[in-house]
Design a protein around this motif. Structure first.
Motif, PDB file in Angstrom:
ATOM      1  N   ALA A 375       0.817  -1.219   0.000  1.00 27.97           N
ATOM      2  CA  ALA A 375       0.000   0.000   0.000  1.00 27.97           C
ATOM      3  C   ALA A 375       0.850   1.268   0.000  1.00 27.97           C
ATOM      4  CB  ALA A 375      -0.918  -0.007   1.222  1.00 27.97           C
ATOM      5  N   LYS A 376       2.187   1.105   0.011  1.00 25.35           N
ATOM      6  CA  LYS A 376       3.068   2.264   0.131  1.00 25.35           C
ATOM      7  C   LYS A 376       3.961   2.474  -1.082  1.00 25.35           C
ATOM      8  CE  LYS A 376       3.559   1.463   5.138  1.00 25.35           C
ATOM      9  NZ  LYS A 376       4.551   1.182   6.211  1.00 25.35           N
ATOM     10  N   PHE A 377       4.154   1.422  -1.880  1.00 27.17           N
ATOM     11  CA  PHE A 377       5.220   1.472  -2.875  1.00 27.17           C
ATOM     12  C   PHE A 377       4.828   0.674  -4.108  1.00 27.17           C
ATOM     13  CE2 PHE A 377       9.632   0.629  -4.368  1.00 27.17           C
ATOM     14  CZ  PHE A 377      10.137   1.915  -4.287  1.00 27.17           C
ATOM     15  N   ARG A 378       5.351   1.093  -5.245  1.00 32.61           N
ATOM     16  CA  ARG A 378       5.048   0.417  -6.515  1.00 32.61           C
ATOM     17  C   ARG A 378       6.275  -0.383  -6.961  1.00 32.61           C
ATOM     18  NH1 ARG A 378       5.663   2.665 -11.611  1.00 32.61           N
ATOM     19  NH2 ARG A 378       5.748   4.740 -10.672  1.00 32.61           N
ATOM     20  N   PHE A 379       6.052  -1.671  -7.194  1.00 29.43           N
ATOM     21  CA  PHE A 379       7.124  -2.571  -7.602  1.00 29.43           C
ATOM     22  C   PHE A 379       6.980  -2.951  -9.071  1.00 29.43           C
ATOM     23  CE2 PHE A 379       6.446  -3.253  -3.059  1.00 29.43           C
ATOM     24  CZ  PHE A 379       7.729  -3.053  -2.575  1.00 29.43           C
ATOM     25  N   SER A 380       8.110  -3.242  -9.704  1.00 32.61           N
ATOM     26  CA  SER A 380       8.071  -3.674 -11.098  1.00 32.61           C
ATOM     27  C   SER A 380       7.916  -5.189 -11.202  1.00 32.61           C
ATOM     28  CB  SER A 380       9.342  -3.238 -11.832  1.00 32.61           C
ATOM     29  OG  SER A 380      10.501  -3.767 -11.207  1.00 32.61           O
TER      30      SER A 380
END
Length: 474
Positions: A375-380
């Motif tokens: 919910a805090k960060f976008r991963f590839s």
């Protein structure tokens, strides 16, 4: 000899001015002109050290343990017929080809035997230190592997997959964002910072072709921003290891002192003088390791270990745009169905510290410790893709073989060297004297090569196309 190495006069003058009194410039130049010794690190997620030593003896390899890494070995072998990177054991992830001195930073990170549940590798590609961290974590907790260069993420993912790592999530950002986006989120942070590469001339004779004092200062400015970000991302009480493969004070000691000057008593330098026998030969007054190539017959390297003693407030905390999260967590019924199906098909058991997530028809395995970050960060890239669903069940993916198979499953077929060569070239095989049905795990010489499926008397090859070799290996 590696006599053609380019060593600018201004560079040599700079080295002479910082070389410790007990070292000699002639030895430095001589070391730079010698090719590096081959070194590997045993991947303990897939092989024990004793099994590797047995393997090396059987192959006629002469090995010598690296003092600062119990899993690391210098290897003396004849590569005329089979390069080390083309051996079956390397292809199946039993070991990683890694320069010896680059094993020091991770050894320093784990030197106090503390169990780390959340680790950030801020500049991860191609994956030598990421895979080393994952092995020391025992595939537990969560490891965020970030790489700024999009073109290098593919190689990073390939090495993570080959080594059977399942606790890792990949991201593709400038490392400066972590302090703002994930403040005080990690037990430990490794920043193997981009640098001028002064220590790499033994493997790249033109490494210093574009070397200049001006470029060093520019790089150091970037390094200071990165180490500040890393410090903000670190929990109070956490450990930060800063390393480079360069020798200049500006990119090493001065960067660490910059952090100390900015955050004062919140930063504590930890001495690495006892990290391994002989470490005192390279330790600085601050307790850092400043490794010149002639000391351990290695690359030049720098490693510093720091503690975050107290919390630091971050004034700016911009939020990243996450977008729509494309995964849905499997419910109890779905989880049970997938778990039983995998066990029935291949005899594989899912680890109890992971959760299943669905994306369209794909089934993914995420480490439980990753969930607070979603919910805090976008991963590839996150976790391990283990299956594609279809109307008759599930089509298991290659990552099941690389990341979940332990070697104790009942549905393993051991194949010959000839069959193994055929397999890695993408061809079906017909093991002599063996018949079966359904899906099977393919193994050669203790290394898992992939998944196949019986079709009559042959096993249909399930190796992903990008892993197929176009010529004989091993």
């Amino acid at each position: 000899m590696h006599q053609n190495v380019y060593l600018p006069a201004e560079f040599l003058s700079k080295i002479e001015s910082i070389l410790p009194k007990h070292l000699k410039m002639d030895d430095f130049i001589s070391a730079c002109q010698r090719p590096l010794r081959k070194s590997i690190r045993v991947n303990t997620l897939k092989s024990s050290i004793s099994d590797f030593m047995t393997l090396a003896k059987a192959k006629g390899w002469h090995i010598e343990q690296i003092p600062w890494c119990k899993d690391g070995f210098w290897v003396d072998l004849d590569e005329e017929q089979t390069p080390l990177g083309s051996t079956a054991e390397h292809l199946s992830g039993l070991f990683y080809i890694q320069e010896a001195s680059s094993m020091i930073p991770v050894s320093a990170l784990f030197s106090d035997s503390t169990k780390l549940q959340s680790v950030l590798d801020m500049a991860a590609a191609p994956g030598s230190k990421t895979t080393q961290i994952a092995a020391l974590m025992g595939n537990k907790g969560v490891l965020i592997a970030n790489e700024y260069s999009a073109s290098r993420v593919k190689a990073l993912h390939a090495n993570i997959e080959r080594c059977g790592i399942r606790n890792t999530a990949l991201s593709n950002f400038d490392g400066e964002v972590f302090g703002s986006w994930l403040p005080e989120a990690f037990d430990a942070v490794l920043i193997d910072a981009p640098c001028s590469g002064e220590g790499t001339v033994r493997k790249d004779d033109s490494a210093l072709k574009n070397w200049s004092l001006k470029s060093i200062q520019s790089i150091a400015d970037t390094q200071k921003k990165l180490i500040e970000s890393a410090f903000h991302a670190l929990k109070p009480g956490g450990t930060l290891v800063y390393s480079t493969c360069t020798l200049s004070l500006e990119e090493n000691q001065f960067v660490c002192r910059h952090l100390k000057d900015k955050f004062a008593d919140s930063v504590e330098f930890e001495s690495l003088s006892h990290l391994f026998p002989g470490a005192s030969e390279s330790v600085t007054d601050e307790g850092f390791l400043h490794v010149f190539p002639q000391v351990y017959d290695s690359e030049g390297f720098f490693v510093a270990k720091l503690k975050k003693v107290a919390s630091i407030e971050k004034s700016d905390s911009p939020k990243t745009k996450l977008g729509t999260f494309p995964f849905i967590k499997a419910n109890h019924k779905q989880h049970t169905e997938i778990t039983h199906s995998l066990k029935d098909s291949l005899g594989v058991t899912l680890p109890d510290d992971s959760t299943l997530w669905l994306r369209d028809r794909d089934v993914w395995l995420f480490p439980q410790s990753l969930e607070p970050f979603l919910a805090k960060f976008r991963f590839s890239r996150m976790g391990v893709k283990i299956a594609e669903s279809h109307k008759n069940g599930y089509r298991w993916q290659h990552q099941v073989a690389t990341a979940l198979v332990t070697g104790n499953e009942g549905k393993i077929i051991d194949i010959s060297v000839h069959e193994a060569r055929e397999w890695v070239m993408g061809r079906d095989i017909r093991p002599e004297g063996v018949l079966g049905k359904g899906e099977v795990i393919i193994r050669y010489n203790n290394g898992i090569l992939g998944l196949g499926k019986w079709v009559g008397s042959r096993i249909k090859n399930g190796l992903p196309r990008e892993l197929v070799k176009d010529k004989h290996v091993f």
